[in-house]
Scaffold this motif. Structure first.
Motif, PDB file in Angstrom:
ATOM      1  N   SER A  66      49.232  42.893  46.547  1.00 48.48           N
ATOM      2  CA  SER A  66      48.231  43.944  46.319  1.00 48.48           C
ATOM      3  C   SER A  66      47.034  43.405  45.515  1.00 48.48           C
ATOM      4  N   LEU A  67      47.272  42.361  44.734  1.00 49.86           N
ATOM      5  CA  LEU A  67      46.162  41.769  43.967  1.00 49.86           C
ATOM      6  C   LEU A  67      45.358  40.774  44.801  1.00 49.86           C
ATOM      7  N   GLY A  68      45.910  40.415  45.938  1.00 48.64           N
ATOM      8  CA  GLY A  68      45.206  39.455  46.799  1.00 48.64           C
ATOM      9  C   GLY A  68      45.546  38.011  46.498  1.00 48.64           C
ATOM     10  N   ALA A 441      43.490  42.643  35.994  1.00 47.29           N
ATOM     11  CA  ALA A 441      44.068  42.387  37.319  1.00 47.29           C
ATOM     12  C   ALA A 441      43.040  42.771  38.378  1.00 47.29           C
ATOM     13  N   LYS A 442      42.355  43.902  38.121  1.00 46.05           N
ATOM     14  CA  LYS A 442      41.336  44.343  39.088  1.00 46.05           C
ATOM     15  C   LYS A 442      40.181  43.336  39.118  1.00 46.05           C
ATOM     16  N   TYR A 444      40.390  40.119  38.395  1.00 49.69           N
ATOM     17  CA  TYR A 444      40.828  38.883  39.067  1.00 49.69           C
ATOM     18  C   TYR A 444      40.902  39.080  40.595  1.00 49.69           C
ATOM     19  N   SER A 445      41.316  40.272  41.010  1.00 48.98           N
ATOM     20  CA  SER A 445      41.322  40.577  42.451  1.00 48.98           C
ATOM     21  C   SER A 445      39.929  40.416  43.042  1.00 48.98           C
ATOM     22  N   GLN A 446      38.947  40.886  42.296  1.00 44.58           N
ATOM     23  CA  GLN A 446      37.566  40.782  42.765  1.00 44.58           C
ATOM     24  C   GLN A 446      37.116  39.325  42.818  1.00 44.58           C
ATOM     25  N   LYS A 449      38.598  38.012  45.919  1.00 45.42           N
ATOM     26  CA  LYS A 449      37.952  38.586  47.103  1.00 45.42           C
ATOM     27  C   LYS A 449      36.560  37.999  47.332  1.00 45.42           C
TER      28      LYS A 449
END
Ligand code: NOJ
Length: 463
Positions: A66-68, A441-442, A444-446, A449
């Protein structure tokens, strides 16, 4: 800044998250023993349950997905596979890691496997552990069996996580398992980790010729307050030789730095035999980076005697932790250091050092849930931003870097510090085992991405 095929990952280790300390035939490790000894670990914390990852691995992999995350660096518990550190295997241990890799494969996440992240079978410590030369053979056998089993499923292997910590925190300062304070044993363990790395690399490649193997070293640059002070300069060289160059030269050049021979004296002469050091072909270098070591105080002339050098090094460490903005570990925030190291090895070792990876980088901050159930860890976001920016900058300066693994996927057992020091980008409620992604976490996901396009120049205050 970051190449297209750059690998973005997260990292953990077996003892810090698995729990199930005695389940399915797992043998006792030195950390199980250490945690039982009163006063060793903050709050009397232990890894008996930890993050219960042994039972929740499928959910944890789903979380990574989910975090990529594109890759997951984890370690295998030696006593889960060989409970007594000998050749008697426990199939249920092997099954667990197969099931974990199944989940990763299903979600397209690359497994990156560490063979040893500090949970030595207690039975081997009873024979002297890393201070006993016999460990090299035992480790070679273990590496060969792991590669036979997982070599067709895993591309990247690292034999030993942070050999400096294994030797010096475990056998020198005694703040990690097995809790021994003996300079001679620490020097012996240092040498044996170099030999064991080489032996394991060869064993892995014998049975899995396409495997890519490299060491994972914890490194820091020495920051000197006064570059015109010869004593500080000397102290910086001692720190560099002791922590960085012993393994860099030992592994990539097949020799130890002059200064190591000088400061360890007979301790080192006693354990190195002709033919022990060699240059084996490593495929990559993993660097765990947290902070630079600050060399800031004057030292008296007589400290250059061999016996005192070790004490002195510890003084520098204390000094390094007491200045500038600090994380909850008491560590300074020095994002320039990660980039400097990457550029430095590129220049000083050239083709001897193949591609590099940041195999760990992160920080501990307590930030908990706010009234809305959000963990708004802005300090961690700043830390990650600044370190990643520095890595990107090193790439522009010519360093070949294959990927970055954030430490850590989730809050976990921080060794002698117990559960109070939270390194995760995912918050863990250790009563309910609930996992709650933090704001970092959000972030780092970005990063993943956008391939780092959301990074900004510098957020943290640097002293
Ligand atoms: C490095 C170690 O490999 C890891 O186990 C530890 O949790 C982090 N540093 C943070 O101290």
């Amino acid at each position: 800044m970051f190449p297209k095929d750059f690998l973005w990952g997260v990292a953990t280790s077996s003892y810090q998250i698995e729990g199930a300390a005695y389940e399915d035939g797992k043998g006792k490790s030195i950390w199980d023993t250490f945690c039982e000894e009163p006063g060793r670990v903050n709050n009397g914390d232990h890894g008996l349950i930890a993050n219960d990852h042994y039972h929740r691995y499928a959910d944890d992999v789903a979380l990574m997905k989910s975090l990529g995350a594109q890759a997951y660096r984890f370690s295998i518990s030696w006593p889960r596979l060989f409970p007594n550190g000998d050749e008697v295997r426990e199939d249920r241990g092997f099954d667990f890691y197969h099931k974990l890799i199944d989940e990763l494969e299903k979600d397209g996440i690359e497994p990156v496997l560490t063979l040893y992240h500090w949970d030595l079978p207690q039975a081997l410590q009873d024979k002297g552990g890393w201070a006993n030369r016999d460990i090299v053979k035992a480790f070679e056998y273990y590496a060969q069996e792991v590669a036979k089993e997982f070599g067709h499923r895993v591309k990247r292997f690292s034999p030993i996580n942070e050999p400096w910590v294994v030797a010096w925190l475990g056998y020198g300062m005694g703040v990690h398992a097995p809790g021994i304070q003996d300079v001679g044993q620490a020097v012996a363990a240092s040498h044996h980790t170099v030999m064991a790395h080489n032996a394991a690399l060869k064993a892995i490649k014998r049975v899995a010729p396409t495997a890519l193997v490299g060491p994972v070293l914890n490194q820091a640059m020495p920051d000197v307050d006064d570059v015109f002070d010869p004593e500080q300069i000397h102290a910086a060289k001692v720190m560099d030789a002791q922590q960085n160059l012993f393994w860099m030269d030992g592994i990539f050049r097949g020799e130890y730095p002059e200064l190591a021979w000088e400061m360890y004296g007979d301790h080192l002469k006693k354990v190195v035999q002709p033919g022990d050091l060699e240059v084996v072909e490593n495929d990559w270098l993993g660097i765990n980076y947290y902070f630079n070591a600050r060399i800031g105080h004057r030292v008296s002339k007589d400290h250059f005697s061999r016996a005192r050098v070790i004490d002195q090094l510890m003084d520098y460490a204390v000094e390094a932790q007491s200045q500038g903005p600090l994380t909850d570990m008491g560590w300074p925030v020095t994002p320039y250091g990660i980039g400097d190291l990457l550029v430095r090895w590129t220049r000083e070792y050239g083709s001897l050092v193949p591609q590099m990876f940041i195999t760990e980088n992160g920080c501990a901050y307590q930030t908990g849930l706010d009234a809305n159930g959000v963990v708004d860890d802005q300090q961690r976001i700043a830390y990650l931003n600044d370190h990643l920016y520095s890595v990107g900058d090193a790439i522009s300066r010519g360093a070949d870097i294959g990927g970055y693994f954030q430490w850590s996927l989730m809050d976990n057992f921080e060794w002698a510090e117990g559960y109070d020091k939270r390194f995760g980008i995912v918050y863990v409620d250790f009563d309910t085992q609930e996992r709650i992604p933090k704001e970092s976490a959000k972030f780092y996901s970005q990063v993943i991405k956008t391939s780092g396009a959301n990074l900004t120049v510098r957020q943290s205050k640097v002293s």
